[in-house]
Design a protein around this motif. Structure first.
Motif, PDB file in Angstrom:
ATOM      1  N   GLN A   1       2.639   9.510 -10.134  1.00 39.09           N
ATOM      2  CA  GLN A   1       1.629   8.823 -10.991  1.00 39.09           C
ATOM      3  C   GLN A   1       1.270   7.619 -10.595  1.00 39.09           C
ATOM      4  O   GLN A   1      -0.115   7.433 -10.270  1.00 39.09           O
ATOM      5  CB  GLN A   1       2.310   8.606 -12.350  1.00 39.09           C
ATOM      6  N   THR A   2       2.113   6.686  -9.874  1.00 41.20           N
ATOM      7  CA  THR A   2       1.887   5.599  -9.115  1.00 41.20           C
ATOM      8  C   THR A   2       0.830   5.690  -8.102  1.00 41.20           C
ATOM      9  O   THR A   2       0.096   4.935  -7.738  1.00 41.20           O
ATOM     10  CB  THR A   2       2.940   4.798  -8.935  1.00 41.20           C
ATOM     11  N   ALA A   3       1.240   6.765  -6.995  1.00 39.24           N
ATOM     12  CA  ALA A   3       0.626   6.952  -5.786  1.00 39.24           C
ATOM     13  C   ALA A   3      -0.881   7.459  -6.267  1.00 39.24           C
ATOM     14  O   ALA A   3      -1.820   7.044  -5.685  1.00 39.24           O
ATOM     15  CB  ALA A   3       1.216   8.099  -5.079  1.00 39.24           C
ATOM     16  N   ARG A   4      -0.834   8.296  -7.297  1.00 40.89           N
ATOM     17  CA  ARG A   4      -2.224   8.580  -7.720  1.00 40.89           C
ATOM     18  C   ARG A   4      -3.143   7.766  -8.187  1.00 40.89           C
ATOM     19  O   ARG A   4      -4.315   7.543  -7.996  1.00 40.89           O
ATOM     20  CB  ARG A   4      -2.172   9.898  -8.824  1.00 40.89           C
ATOM     21  N   LEU A   5      -2.566   6.619  -9.072  1.00 39.62           N
ATOM     22  CA  LEU A   5      -3.308   5.604  -9.562  1.00 39.62           C
ATOM     23  C   LEU A   5      -3.896   4.622  -8.483  1.00 39.62           C
ATOM     24  O   LEU A   5      -4.939   4.264  -8.448  1.00 39.62           O
ATOM     25  CB  LEU A   5      -2.550   4.875 -10.516  1.00 39.62           C
ATOM     26  N   LEU A   6      -2.988   4.550  -7.398  1.00 42.54           N
ATOM     27  CA  LEU A   6      -3.554   3.425  -6.527  1.00 42.54           C
ATOM     28  C   LEU A   6      -4.495   4.240  -5.581  1.00 42.54           C
ATOM     29  O   LEU A   6      -5.461   3.600  -5.304  1.00 42.54           O
ATOM     30  CB  LEU A   6      -2.013   3.529  -5.345  1.00 42.54           C
ATOM     31  N   ASP A   7      -4.260   5.570  -5.287  1.00 38.86           N
ATOM     32  CA  ASP A   7      -5.725   6.214  -4.865  1.00 38.86           C
ATOM     33  C   ASP A   7      -6.966   5.957  -5.658  1.00 38.86           C
ATOM     34  O   ASP A   7      -8.212   5.772  -5.009  1.00 38.86           O
ATOM     35  CB  ASP A   7      -5.242   7.804  -4.509  1.00 38.86           C
ATOM     36  N   LEU A   8      -6.809   6.290  -7.015  1.00 40.31           N
ATOM     37  CA  LEU A   8      -7.845   6.238  -7.662  1.00 40.31           C
ATOM     38  C   LEU A   8      -8.411   4.892  -7.868  1.00 40.31           C
ATOM     39  O   LEU A   8      -9.747   4.354  -7.877  1.00 40.31           O
ATOM     40  CB  LEU A   8      -7.529   6.409  -9.125  1.00 40.31           C
ATOM     41  N   LEU A   9      -7.614   3.817  -7.612  1.00 35.13           N
ATOM     42  CA  LEU A   9      -7.868   2.308  -7.664  1.00 35.13           C
ATOM     43  C   LEU A   9      -8.862   2.188  -6.401  1.00 35.13           C
ATOM     44  O   LEU A   9     -10.047   1.702  -6.597  1.00 35.13           O
ATOM     45  CB  LEU A   9      -6.663   1.698  -7.637  1.00 35.13           C
ATOM     46  N   GLN A  10      -8.431   2.697  -5.365  1.00 33.94           N
ATOM     47  CA  GLN A  10      -9.114   2.446  -3.902  1.00 33.94           C
ATOM     48  C   GLN A  10     -10.763   3.164  -4.198  1.00 33.94           C
ATOM     49  O   GLN A  10     -11.581   2.507  -3.977  1.00 33.94           O
ATOM     50  CB  GLN A  10      -8.538   3.266  -2.892  1.00 33.94           C
TER      51      GLN A  10
ATOM     52  N   LYS B   1       0.807  -1.186  -0.037  1.00 33.29           N
ATOM     53  CA  LYS B   1       0.214   0.072  -0.004  1.00 33.29           C
ATOM     54  C   LYS B   1       0.817   1.146   0.036  1.00 33.29           C
ATOM     55  O   LYS B   1       0.444   2.321  -0.341  1.00 33.29           O
ATOM     56  CB  LYS B   1      -0.959   0.078   1.204  1.00 33.29           C
ATOM     57  N   ASP B   2       2.034   1.121   0.763  1.00 34.32           N
ATOM     58  CA  ASP B   2       2.769   2.172   0.703  1.00 34.32           C
ATOM     59  C   ASP B   2       3.578   2.650  -0.656  1.00 34.32           C
ATOM     60  O   ASP B   2       4.893   2.154  -0.423  1.00 34.32           O
ATOM     61  CB  ASP B   2       3.529   2.303   2.059  1.00 34.32           C
ATOM     62  N   SER B   3       3.072   3.116  -1.349  1.00 30.59           N
ATOM     63  CA  SER B   3       3.974   3.137  -2.591  1.00 30.59           C
ATOM     64  C   SER B   3       5.121   4.331  -2.654  1.00 30.59           C
ATOM     65  O   SER B   3       6.032   4.156  -3.300  1.00 30.59           O
ATOM     66  CB  SER B   3       3.074   3.689  -3.940  1.00 30.59           C
ATOM     67  N   HIS B   4       4.798   5.008  -1.731  1.00 28.66           N
ATOM     68  CA  HIS B   4       6.159   6.322  -1.421  1.00 28.66           C
ATOM     69  C   HIS B   4       7.268   5.448  -0.543  1.00 28.66           C
ATOM     70  O   HIS B   4       8.555   5.998  -1.270  1.00 28.66           O
ATOM     71  CB  HIS B   4       5.550   7.386  -0.798  1.00 28.66           C
ATOM     72  N   ALA B   5       7.024   4.613   0.003  1.00 30.28           N
ATOM     73  CA  ALA B   5       8.243   3.982   0.521  1.00 30.28           C
ATOM     74  C   ALA B   5       8.785   3.082  -0.429  1.00 30.28           C
ATOM     75  O   ALA B   5      10.011   2.893  -0.683  1.00 30.28           O
ATOM     76  CB  ALA B   5       7.812   3.089   1.840  1.00 30.28           C
ATOM     77  N   PHE B   6       8.263   2.485  -1.298  1.00 34.31           N
ATOM     78  CA  PHE B   6       8.498   1.379  -2.492  1.00 34.31           C
ATOM     79  C   PHE B   6       9.394   2.475  -3.537  1.00 34.31           C
ATOM     80  O   PHE B   6      10.355   2.402  -3.863  1.00 34.31           O
ATOM     81  CB  PHE B   6       7.357   0.859  -3.247  1.00 34.31           C
ATOM     82  N   ALA B   7       8.876   3.756  -3.770  1.00 32.66           N
ATOM     83  CA  ALA B   7       9.413   4.641  -4.884  1.00 32.66           C
ATOM     84  C   ALA B   7      10.723   5.009  -4.184  1.00 32.66           C
ATOM     85  O   ALA B   7      11.657   5.151  -4.780  1.00 32.66           O
ATOM     86  CB  ALA B   7       8.378   5.669  -4.876  1.00 32.66           C
TER      87      ALA B   7
END
Ligand code: ATP
Ligand code: MG
Length: 404
Positions: free
Chosen positions: A278-287, A260-266
């Motif tokens: 972009q990935t953080a935004r898409l993960l939010d939109l996915l939710q 869930k924590d795409s920032h830590a991954f990034a």
């Protein structure tokens, strides 16, 4: 065979007429034989970098220490590299010494895979010392020489091997598979930027699921940052090929792994800011998309392209069917076109006007007003006209005063 690289012919001729050997090598030969599009053309030559610089008008010394000079010709860039062997890899990142050698044969020996160790001479003849053409026919990735030694020398080759398997829809040879598994831990020594580059390309390949299966089977995946616990189950069911951008593919990958924590991954993977955002935004939109269908407000705030991208990720994850994607794109377009405004800048009142109407200094109230107004205008509860907005604001101010 005819010589197919017309523009590069001049470069070879220039080198050859000055007494040097020169060949097209690596990916260009491989992709030509496979009938795939050719991205960049690499030339290997007996000429030393200083000779190359003096023989061509426009050159850039991109990697003189490693014998590479970029030559600009006819609007294209060619990497021209002196025949070399790579003796030892000290830190797993850079060959500790680069020795220039005199023959193309020795140069081909240092290359990673048989399919990448092909050279073509000026007459179109292929030099294939390691049965690379047979491996192309058999769609097989094999290292040049002993797999275990070649992986130990440069463990990035594990990721490159998996990436080629994905892009070319090839399988791994059995000793390569065995060596990848045995040496998986060495991947820890490779710079994450390079691993990320390969992984990003792997996810974009046609045979991505096959390649991911190899990553799991060889346990290599568990050596990569933040993937120590990664579980193959859901990731192997993702339909990556409906996705169109790196951010979409990484979003689907992380989501299937429950990360869930795409920032830590990034951060761990040293992503570019653009990919991270972009990935953080898409993960939010996915939710959001998991919870509800597209509303006007959601499409307005996501933007049309992001909304479509989120739908593609949903399809990749099997939440919606792939065959419904075209219809969904139409729905999103209809909703978008029905929005009275498409950005905050289109509002018929500015921050200055609010300050005058309120006779107040700017503060957090202003951002609140604008975002509430946006919602009202998007939902057509307030017309996007200055006078209407002024009246709405008057009422809004009164309500605020009553509340406090
Ligand atoms: P593509 O450009 O599609 O990634 P490519 O085969 O051209 O494929 P490059 O990374 O551009 O790959 O490298 C050019 C060539 O250099 C390869 O074909 C291979 O012969 C050699 N090479 C690249 N990286 C390595 C490596 N880590 N070890 C050994 N040889 C390598
Ligand atoms: Mg290349």
């Amino acid at each position: 065979m005819r010589f197919p690289f017309k523009q590069a012919a001049q470069l070879l001729d220039q080198l050859i007429t000055h007494g040097f050997d020169a060949y097209i090598v690596g990916g260009a030969v491989r992709d030509y034989l496979l009938g795939r599009p050719i991205h960049d053309i690499d030339i290997a030559t007996s000429a030393r970098p200083a000779d190359v610089v003096s023989l061509f008008k426009r050159t850039i010394p991109v990697g003189i220490d490693h014998g590479t000079v970029a030559v600009l010709s006819g609007g294209k860039t060619y990497e021209v590299t002196t025949f070399r062997s790579e003796a030892a890899y000290e830190d797993y990142r850079h060959p500790s010494q680069v020795a220039f050698v005199s023959s193309v044969d020795q140069d081909l020996m240092r290359r990673d895979f048989t399919i990448n160790a092909l050279a073509m001479d000026r007459t179109g003849k292929i030099i294939d010392l390691f049965n690379g053409q047979r491996d192309l026919r058999m769609k097989r990735i094999r290292t040049v020489g002993c797999a275990e030694e070649r992986i130990t020398e440069d463990p990035l080759r594990i990721m490159r091997g998996m990436r080629f398997a994905s892009e070319l829809e090839f399988t791994l040879g059995s000793s390569e598979c065995h060596a990848f598994r045995k040496q998986a831990a060495l991947l820890k020594n490779i710079s994450i930027e390079r691993v990320n580059q390969e992984m990003t390309r792997l996810l974009a390949g046609k045979a991505v699921t096959q390649a991911l299966r190899l990553l799991f089977e060889t346990q290599c995946i568990h050596v990569l940052p933040l993937l120590e616990q990664a579980d193959a189950k859901e990731v192997l069911d993702v339909h990556f090929t409906v996705l169109r951008s790196d951010a979409e593919r990484w979003t689907a990958f992380l989501s299937a792994l429950g990360i869930k924590d795409s920032h830590a991954f990034a951060k761990a993977w040293k992503w570019s800011n653009r990919l991270r955002q972009q990935t953080a935004r898409l993960l939010d939109l996915l939710q959001l998309r998991k919870a509800q269908a597209w509303t006007r407000e959601a499409v307005y705030s996501a933007g049309q392209d992001n909304a479509n991208a989120a739908d593609r990720v949903c399809a990749a994850l099997g939440m919606i069917s792939q065959s419904s994607l075209a219809d969904r794109e139409c729905d999103v377009r209809r909703i978008w076109e029905a929005c009275p405004i498409h950005s905050r800048a289109e509002l018929a009142a500015t921050g200055n006007e609010f300050k005058q109407w309120a006779n107040k200094r700017p503060g957090p109230w202003l951002a609140q007003v604008i975002s509430e107004l946006e919602r009202e205008v998007v939902n057509e509860r307030v017309k996007n006209e200055t006078e209407e907005i002024r009246l709405w604001f008057k009422e809004w101010s009164t309500q605020q005063k009553e509340q406090f």
